[in-house]
Design a protein around this motif. Sequence first.
Motif, PDB file in Angstrom:
ATOM      1  N   THR A 116       0.836  -1.202   0.000  1.00 44.84           N
ATOM      2  CA  THR A 116       0.000   0.000   0.000  1.00 44.84           C
ATOM      3  C   THR A 116       0.867   1.247   0.000  1.00 44.84           C
ATOM      4  O   THR A 116       1.719   1.422   0.870  1.00 44.84           O
ATOM      5  N   GLU A 117       0.649   2.088  -0.987  1.00 42.26           N
ATOM      6  CA  GLU A 117       1.366   3.354  -1.119  1.00 42.26           C
ATOM      7  C   GLU A 117       0.493   4.466  -0.543  1.00 42.26           C
ATOM      8  O   GLU A 117      -0.681   4.574  -0.893  1.00 42.26           O
ATOM      9  N   GLN A 118       1.066   5.289   0.328  1.00 41.54           N
ATOM     10  CA  GLN A 118       0.318   6.380   0.955  1.00 41.54           C
ATOM     11  C   GLN A 118       0.846   7.725   0.444  1.00 41.54           C
ATOM     12  O   GLN A 118       2.044   7.967   0.474  1.00 41.54           O
ATOM     13  N   TYR A 119      -0.089   8.569  -0.001  1.00 45.63           N
ATOM     14  CA  TYR A 119       0.291   9.871  -0.557  1.00 45.63           C
ATOM     15  C   TYR A 119      -0.524  11.005   0.071  1.00 45.63           C
ATOM     16  O   TYR A 119      -1.653  10.803   0.516  1.00 45.63           O
ATOM     17  N   GLU A 120       0.067  12.184   0.062  1.00 50.25           N
ATOM     18  CA  GLU A 120      -0.662  13.426   0.257  1.00 50.25           C
ATOM     19  C   GLU A 120      -0.837  14.039  -1.125  1.00 50.25           C
ATOM     20  O   GLU A 120       0.031  13.896  -1.984  1.00 50.25           O
ATOM     21  N   ILE A 121      -1.944  14.696  -1.352  1.00 53.22           N
ATOM     22  CA  ILE A 121      -2.153  15.343  -2.646  1.00 53.22           C
ATOM     23  C   ILE A 121      -2.397  16.835  -2.439  1.00 53.22           C
ATOM     24  O   ILE A 121      -2.900  17.263  -1.403  1.00 53.22           O
ATOM     25  N   ASN A 122      -2.006  17.616  -3.423  1.00 53.93           N
ATOM     26  CA  ASN A 122      -2.333  19.039  -3.439  1.00 53.93           C
ATOM     27  C   ASN A 122      -2.574  19.448  -4.873  1.00 53.93           C
ATOM     28  O   ASN A 122      -1.842  19.037  -5.778  1.00 53.93           O
ATOM     29  N   GLY A 123      -3.621  20.215  -5.086  1.00 57.94           N
ATOM     30  CA  GLY A 123      -3.960  20.563  -6.462  1.00 57.94           C
ATOM     31  C   GLY A 123      -4.880  21.764  -6.540  1.00 57.94           C
ATOM     32  O   GLY A 123      -5.044  22.523  -5.582  1.00 57.94           O
ATOM     33  N   HIS A 124      -5.512  21.910  -7.693  1.00 60.51           N
ATOM     34  CA  HIS A 124      -6.394  23.050  -7.911  1.00 60.51           C
ATOM     35  C   HIS A 124      -7.432  22.730  -8.976  1.00 60.51           C
ATOM     36  O   HIS A 124      -7.226  21.851  -9.819  1.00 60.51           O
ATOM     37  N   VAL A 125      -8.534  23.444  -8.918  1.00 59.85           N
ATOM     38  CA  VAL A 125      -9.506  23.429 -10.001  1.00 59.85           C
ATOM     39  C   VAL A 125      -9.256  24.687 -10.832  1.00 59.85           C
ATOM     40  O   VAL A 125      -8.747  25.679 -10.322  1.00 59.85           O
ATOM     41  N   GLU A 126      -9.610  24.618 -12.108  1.00 62.68           N
ATOM     42  CA  GLU A 126      -9.388  25.776 -12.973  1.00 62.68           C
ATOM     43  C   GLU A 126     -10.366  26.895 -12.634  1.00 62.68           C
ATOM     44  O   GLU A 126     -11.540  26.650 -12.335  1.00 62.68           O
ATOM     45  N   LYS A 127      -9.875  28.114 -12.681  1.00 65.09           N
ATOM     46  CA  LYS A 127     -10.689  29.272 -12.331  1.00 65.09           C
ATOM     47  C   LYS A 127     -11.872  29.446 -13.283  1.00 65.09           C
ATOM     48  O   LYS A 127     -12.982  29.763 -12.854  1.00 65.09           O
ATOM     49  N   GLN A 131     -14.877  22.407 -13.129  1.00 59.47           N
ATOM     50  CA  GLN A 131     -15.060  20.965 -13.334  1.00 59.47           C
ATOM     51  C   GLN A 131     -13.754  20.331 -13.808  1.00 59.47           C
ATOM     52  O   GLN A 131     -13.677  19.115 -13.952  1.00 59.47           O
ATOM     53  N   LYS A 132     -12.725  21.160 -14.035  1.00 62.95           N
ATOM     54  CA  LYS A 132     -11.424  20.663 -14.464  1.00 62.95           C
ATOM     55  C   LYS A 132     -10.420  20.818 -13.325  1.00 62.95           C
ATOM     56  O   LYS A 132     -10.442  21.819 -12.609  1.00 62.95           O
ATOM     57  N   LEU A 133      -9.526  19.835 -13.187  1.00 62.78           N
ATOM     58  CA  LEU A 133      -8.592  19.864 -12.069  1.00 62.78           C
ATOM     59  C   LEU A 133      -7.286  19.160 -12.392  1.00 62.78           C
ATOM     60  O   LEU A 133      -7.210  18.349 -13.319  1.00 62.78           O
ATOM     61  N   SER A 134      -6.272  19.467 -11.605  1.00 65.11           N
ATOM     62  CA  SER A 134      -4.975  18.799 -11.658  1.00 65.11           C
ATOM     63  C   SER A 134      -4.446  18.724 -10.232  1.00 65.11           C
ATOM     64  O   SER A 134      -4.765  19.579  -9.405  1.00 65.11           O
ATOM     65  N   ASN A 149       9.418   0.679  -7.851  1.00 62.42           N
ATOM     66  CA  ASN A 149       8.014   0.852  -8.214  1.00 62.42           C
ATOM     67  C   ASN A 149       7.837   2.077  -9.111  1.00 62.42           C
ATOM     68  O   ASN A 149       8.607   3.026  -9.035  1.00 62.42           O
ATOM     69  N   PHE A 150       6.802   2.026  -9.947  1.00 67.78           N
ATOM     70  CA  PHE A 150       6.346   3.214 -10.663  1.00 67.78           C
ATOM     71  C   PHE A 150       5.381   3.931  -9.727  1.00 67.78           C
ATOM     72  O   PHE A 150       4.214   3.558  -9.602  1.00 67.78           O
ATOM     73  N   THR A 151       5.872   4.937  -9.022  1.00 65.36           N
ATOM     74  CA  THR A 151       5.053   5.660  -8.056  1.00 65.36           C
ATOM     75  C   THR A 151       4.287   6.796  -8.747  1.00 65.36           C
ATOM     76  O   THR A 151       4.680   7.279  -9.815  1.00 65.36           O
ATOM     77  N   LEU A 152       3.210   7.225  -8.123  1.00 67.37           N
ATOM     78  CA  LEU A 152       2.411   8.309  -8.685  1.00 67.37           C
ATOM     79  C   LEU A 152       3.142   9.642  -8.546  1.00 67.37           C
ATOM     80  O   LEU A 152       3.685   9.955  -7.477  1.00 67.37           O
ATOM     81  N   PHE A 153       3.127  10.416  -9.626  1.00 72.22           N
ATOM     82  CA  PHE A 153       3.787  11.719  -9.645  1.00 72.22           C
ATOM     83  C   PHE A 153       2.765  12.857  -9.725  1.00 72.22           C
ATOM     84  O   PHE A 153       2.790  13.791  -8.932  1.00 72.22           O
ATOM     85  N   GLU A 154       1.865  12.782 -10.708  1.00 66.13           N
ATOM     86  CA  GLU A 154       0.860  13.827 -10.855  1.00 66.13           C
ATOM     87  C   GLU A 154      -0.346  13.305 -11.620  1.00 66.13           C
ATOM     88  O   GLU A 154      -0.272  12.283 -12.318  1.00 66.13           O
ATOM     89  N   ALA A 155      -1.447  14.024 -11.457  1.00 64.02           N
ATOM     90  CA  ALA A 155      -2.680  13.745 -12.196  1.00 64.02           C
ATOM     91  C   ALA A 155      -3.029  15.009 -12.973  1.00 64.02           C
ATOM     92  O   ALA A 155      -3.215  16.078 -12.380  1.00 64.02           O
ATOM     93  N   LYS A 156      -3.107  14.875 -14.294  1.00 59.41           N
ATOM     94  CA  LYS A 156      -3.329  16.038 -15.155  1.00 59.41           C
ATOM     95  C   LYS A 156      -4.603  15.877 -15.974  1.00 59.41           C
ATOM     96  O   LYS A 156      -5.112  14.772 -16.155  1.00 59.41           O
ATOM     97  N   ASN A 157      -5.096  17.016 -16.477  1.00 57.71           N
ATOM     98  CA  ASN A 157      -6.257  17.034 -17.379  1.00 57.71           C
ATOM     99  C   ASN A 157      -7.460  16.314 -16.782  1.00 57.71           C
ATOM    100  O   ASN A 157      -8.193  15.600 -17.472  1.00 57.71           O
ATOM    101  N   GLY A 158      -7.651  16.511 -15.488  1.00 56.03           N
ATOM    102  CA  GLY A 158      -8.762  15.850 -14.822  1.00 56.03           C
ATOM    103  C   GLY A 158     -10.082  16.583 -15.019  1.00 56.03           C
ATOM    104  O   GLY A 158     -10.123  17.798 -15.202  1.00 56.03           O
TER     105      GLY A 158
END
Length: 204
Positions: A116-127, A131-134, A149-158
Motif C-alpha cells: 500500500t502506497e500512501q500519498y498526500e495530494i495538493n492541487g487546484h480546479v481551474e478558475k 469541473q477541471k482539475l490537476s 516501483n512506478f510511483t504516482l507523480f501527478e494527475a493532469k487534465n482531470g
Amino acid sequence: MNGKKTGGCLLLLVIAVALSWGGYECKYHYSKWSDYRNSPWAYSDDAEAKLLVGRWEGSFVDPDQVKKTISLEVLAPLTDEERGEKASKRWKKASYSTRNKNRFDGIASVTSKLGTEQYEINGHVEKENMQKLSFGFQPVDEKKRILPNFTLFEAKNGTWDMDKLTTTLNFSYHWADGSSHWNSADPRHAKQVTVNLKRVSVDR
C-alpha cells in the motif's frame, strides 16, 4: 450610588459581549457565504449537493502492468471548526480575501500486490472551469515507500461531474534505494494512464 455604578458596568459588559458575539457571527457567516460563492466545487448550502470534496475510488494498471486500486479523498479547504477559530480572532480581511479559493489538499492510498502506497495530494480546479482539475502526489513517509516501483507523480487534465472523476496519471520510477530513474528508450517511463474514479458514499 454604588448600585448605579455596578448596574452601569454590568450593562456595558452585556453590550460588549453582544457586540463581540455579533462580530463573530458576522465574520463566520461572511466567510461561509464567500465560499458558497467562490468555491462551489467545495461548499454548498444544499446537503445533497455533489461536490469534488469527498471520497473517490478507481483502479488502473501501472506502466509495469501491475494492477492497482486507488482511494482518494479531497478535503474541504476550510472546515467549520477552522472557520469558527478564524471568526473568533481579530478581524483581518486578508485572512478571508487572499486564501486561494481554487486550491485543495487531500490524501490518497494505492493498493496492489506490492503493498500500500500512501500519498498526500495538493492541487487546484481551474478558475474558468471548476469541473477541471490537476493535482500532484507526495509520499506521506519517504521511509515507507513501496520500492522499486512506478510511483504516482501527478494527475493532469482531470474532469469531474456528479459521481465521476476522470484524470490522467503520470508516474516516476524509483529504485529500491529510493533514487529516481528515467530511461527515454523505455516506453514505460513516458507512459500515461487514464483512470476513472467513482464517488464513494459517505455511509459505506
